[in-house]
Design a protein around this motif. Sequence first.
Motif, PDB file in Angstrom:
ATOM      1  N   TYR A  63       0.860  -1.293   0.063  1.00 60.05           N
ATOM      2  CA  TYR A  63       0.043   0.040  -0.128  1.00 60.05           C
ATOM      3  C   TYR A  63       0.793   1.130   0.030  1.00 60.05           C
ATOM      4  O   TYR A  63       1.608   1.319   0.721  1.00 60.05           O
ATOM      5  CB  TYR A  63      -0.939   0.025   1.258  1.00 60.05           C
ATOM      6  CG  TYR A  63      -1.798  -1.372   1.445  1.00 60.05           C
ATOM      7  CD1 TYR A  63      -3.127  -1.103   0.727  1.00 60.05           C
ATOM      8  CD2 TYR A  63      -1.380  -2.181   2.057  1.00 60.05           C
ATOM      9  CE1 TYR A  63      -3.868  -2.491   0.717  1.00 60.05           C
ATOM     10  CE2 TYR A  63      -2.323  -3.434   2.058  1.00 60.05           C
ATOM     11  CZ  TYR A  63      -3.201  -3.488   1.452  1.00 60.05           C
ATOM     12  OH  TYR A  63      -4.299  -4.378   1.821  1.00 60.05           O
ATOM     13  N   LYS A  64       0.497   2.024  -0.913  1.00 58.83           N
ATOM     14  CA  LYS A  64       1.330   3.384  -0.965  1.00 58.83           C
ATOM     15  C   LYS A  64       1.273   4.359   0.172  1.00 58.83           C
ATOM     16  O   LYS A  64       0.202   4.418   0.477  1.00 58.83           O
ATOM     17  CB  LYS A  64       0.977   4.073  -2.355  1.00 58.83           C
ATOM     18  CG  LYS A  64       1.557   3.449  -3.658  1.00 58.83           C
ATOM     19  CD  LYS A  64       1.122   4.437  -4.665  1.00 58.83           C
ATOM     20  CE  LYS A  64       1.984   3.849  -6.112  1.00 58.83           C
ATOM     21  NZ  LYS A  64       1.617   4.786  -7.259  1.00 58.83           N
ATOM     22  N   ASN A  65       2.266   4.780   0.943  1.00 61.66           N
ATOM     23  CA  ASN A  65       2.045   5.799   2.151  1.00 61.66           C
ATOM     24  C   ASN A  65       2.373   7.088   1.557  1.00 61.66           C
ATOM     25  O   ASN A  65       3.523   7.406   1.562  1.00 61.66           O
ATOM     26  CB  ASN A  65       3.146   5.098   2.964  1.00 61.66           C
ATOM     27  CG  ASN A  65       2.807   5.832   4.580  1.00 61.66           C
ATOM     28  OD1 ASN A  65       2.287   6.988   4.489  1.00 61.66           O
ATOM     29  ND2 ASN A  65       3.029   5.291   5.617  1.00 61.66           N
ATOM     30  N   ILE A  66       1.272   7.729   1.087  1.00 59.08           N
ATOM     31  CA  ILE A  66       1.492   8.901   0.510  1.00 59.08           C
ATOM     32  C   ILE A  66       1.898  10.037   1.612  1.00 59.08           C
ATOM     33  O   ILE A  66       2.736  10.894   1.050  1.00 59.08           O
ATOM     34  CB  ILE A  66       0.089   9.424  -0.002  1.00 59.08           C
ATOM     35  CG1 ILE A  66      -0.351   8.490  -1.066  1.00 59.08           C
ATOM     36  CG2 ILE A  66       0.185  10.969  -0.556  1.00 59.08           C
ATOM     37  CD1 ILE A  66      -1.844   8.770  -1.696  1.00 59.08           C
ATOM     38  N   THR A  67       1.416   9.896   2.757  1.00 62.45           N
ATOM     39  CA  THR A  67       1.721  10.681   3.768  1.00 62.45           C
ATOM     40  C   THR A  67       3.494  10.843   4.004  1.00 62.45           C
ATOM     41  O   THR A  67       4.007  11.645   4.110  1.00 62.45           O
ATOM     42  CB  THR A  67       1.037  10.830   5.016  1.00 62.45           C
ATOM     43  OG1 THR A  67      -0.376  10.644   4.996  1.00 62.45           O
ATOM     44  CG2 THR A  67       1.459  11.641   6.112  1.00 62.45           C
ATOM     45  N   LEU A  68       3.629   9.534   4.187  1.00 63.89           N
ATOM     46  CA  LEU A  68       5.162   9.548   4.427  1.00 63.89           C
ATOM     47  C   LEU A  68       5.990   9.697   3.277  1.00 63.89           C
ATOM     48  O   LEU A  68       7.136  10.265   3.491  1.00 63.89           O
ATOM     49  CB  LEU A  68       5.367   7.984   4.800  1.00 63.89           C
ATOM     50  CG  LEU A  68       6.856   7.528   5.195  1.00 63.89           C
ATOM     51  CD1 LEU A  68       7.212   8.174   6.396  1.00 63.89           C
ATOM     52  CD2 LEU A  68       6.895   6.029   5.470  1.00 63.89           C
ATOM     53  N   ARG A  69       5.449   9.625   2.254  1.00 61.55           N
ATOM     54  CA  ARG A  69       6.468   9.869   0.926  1.00 61.55           C
ATOM     55  C   ARG A  69       6.475  11.447   0.916  1.00 61.55           C
ATOM     56  O   ARG A  69       7.414  12.144   0.622  1.00 61.55           O
ATOM     57  CB  ARG A  69       5.378   9.459  -0.314  1.00 61.55           C
ATOM     58  CG  ARG A  69       6.164   9.910  -1.511  1.00 61.55           C
ATOM     59  CD  ARG A  69       5.217   9.388  -2.828  1.00 61.55           C
ATOM     60  NE  ARG A  69       6.012   9.886  -4.156  1.00 61.55           N
ATOM     61  CZ  ARG A  69       5.132   9.535  -5.201  1.00 61.55           C
ATOM     62  NH1 ARG A  69       4.409   9.071  -5.325  1.00 61.55           N
ATOM     63  NH2 ARG A  69       6.224   9.945  -6.517  1.00 61.55           N
ATOM     64  N   SER A  70       5.313  12.366   1.321  1.00 64.11           N
ATOM     65  CA  SER A  70       5.465  13.492   1.091  1.00 64.11           C
ATOM     66  C   SER A  70       6.288  14.034   2.211  1.00 64.11           C
ATOM     67  O   SER A  70       7.372  15.077   2.137  1.00 64.11           O
ATOM     68  CB  SER A  70       4.107  14.457   1.524  1.00 64.11           C
ATOM     69  OG  SER A  70       3.307  13.959   0.558  1.00 64.11           O
ATOM     70  N   ILE A  71       6.631  13.640   3.546  1.00 65.00           N
ATOM     71  CA  ILE A  71       7.371  13.945   4.438  1.00 65.00           C
ATOM     72  C   ILE A  71       8.988  13.587   4.269  1.00 65.00           C
ATOM     73  O   ILE A  71       9.811  14.506   4.319  1.00 65.00           O
ATOM     74  CB  ILE A  71       7.145  13.306   5.833  1.00 65.00           C
ATOM     75  CG1 ILE A  71       5.642  13.556   6.288  1.00 65.00           C
ATOM     76  CG2 ILE A  71       8.269  13.548   6.790  1.00 65.00           C
ATOM     77  CD1 ILE A  71       5.101  12.870   7.663  1.00 65.00           C
ATOM     78  N   ALA A  72       9.048  12.421   3.490  1.00 64.76           N
ATOM     79  CA  ALA A  72      10.454  11.931   3.128  1.00 64.76           C
ATOM     80  C   ALA A  72      11.082  12.897   2.033  1.00 64.76           C
ATOM     81  O   ALA A  72      12.433  13.046   1.831  1.00 64.76           O
ATOM     82  CB  ALA A  72      10.570  10.569   2.667  1.00 64.76           C
TER      83      ALA A  72
END
Length: 511
Positions: free
Chosen positions: A63-72
């Motif tokens: 499952y793509k973790n969109i929130t974590l991607r934005s932070i990273a």
Amino acid sequence: MASADLRDELRCSICLNIYTDPVTLSCGHNFCLKCIDRVLDTQWRSYSCPDCRQMFDHRPTLYKNITLRSIAKHFQPPPGKKGKAGVVCTYCLHCPVPAVKSCVLCEASLCERHLKVHNKAPEHVLIKPTTSLQNRKCSTHKKILEYYCPKDEVCICVYCRVDGDHNGHRVQSLDEASEEKKAKLTKVLETLTSKKKESETKIQNLQKHLKKQKGKAAKIKDKFNALLKDLRKQLEDVERRVLNEISGQEKQVSVFILDQIQQLEIKKNHLSKKIGEIEELRKMTDTITVLQDPKCQNNWGQEDDEDLCNQKVEDTGDLDEDLIKKSIHQQVSDVTSHVNPWLFLLDPVDLSMDVNMAANNICLSEDWKTASLIYEDQEGPDCPGRFPENEVLSTQSFSSGQHYWEVDTSNLGNWRFGVIYPYPNGVCGASWTLRRNYNRCLAIHESNVVHLTCNVWCKKFGVYLDYEAGQLSIYQLGDPFRHLHTFTATFTEPLYAFFWSDSADWIKSKS
């Protein structure tokens, strides 16, 4: 510090870098998409989470973790700067900006922007960017290291100096101690540099020596291979001569034996004929005929019996084995008796020709190595030792030891070389020389002349002198390599190398 902790939380446990396209497993753990795909590809039938080891019946859904991607994304270095930031600013949370200073008190690294607003108080000591800021503080009092204790050879803080184990010790400021240590290191550096140069010089000398030894070994190998090649050729000649000699004796003995066999075959046939006639008489019934037949005389056959009995095997001829053995021994000895190990181990003597001992019609090269005949005498200075014509001696003399030198000759004209006793006023004493005289090679000492079998067109020769042993050996260095002749004498005076030429072509001392 919070930024550094957050970075640790944003690192993939597989590649240990900031998340790229992070995805989540059903167990809640996050990974880079490419990292977890690569791990799952290595699993078969049984799948598990790399972090918690939870098992899955089927390949788990990512499952793509969109929130974590934005932070990273805010912590990813700009394109082209990945891995090049070095020590980065602790306070730049969005992207790694290179630090220009590190504060020991704050244990933080600062970029240009954050350095401008940093506390300017003296206790905030700024140093070059580093990640090992803990080493700048006292492990006991957590204060900045400001002094150096020479007695204990450690850096200390102000509390260590006043209340700690170093109370009463002479201390130095860090700058003073550093300069003192640098001065000591400079002396050590000078010593080590000198030793390094010395080592480099020794290495260069050893490398030169190694190269020289390899060249010497290669030269010895070449000479030895040439000698072996010639020995094989000479031994093949010995083999051919001995086998021909054995075959000749075999043929001679065979002819004699076959002749004896032929004579005995004739006698045997004659006896067989008479035996048949006697058998017929024995079968006759007429007694008168039997008694009166001249074939039945009492002494019939005795002459033939005596001839057969007197014929011995020793009289039929035999190979002369002793002669063959002596021939083999002599011929092999002739081949091997002059194999000289010194010829391969001695470096050629660097011979020079003596201009004061050269005849006026001999011209020497600038290096005094080559002599050639000129047809008009030179106007050289008067010298009591100068030879009258065609001759020149070496500058070196030999009165002991083993010596080896090489001589190159021209293809044309006649020449001579060897050793000689020089007498005063240019008079030659006893000499031992090899001469080419009208396409013949001669070994000459006084009235003794030995005609040699050698290649008269060979240009290169080796001369070996063993003064104490009283031997002068001359070798042909061309193809084949061959011993030509050995003079034996009792040398009683210093010997000089001797060169003679009767043509404008040259004779050369080769070192």
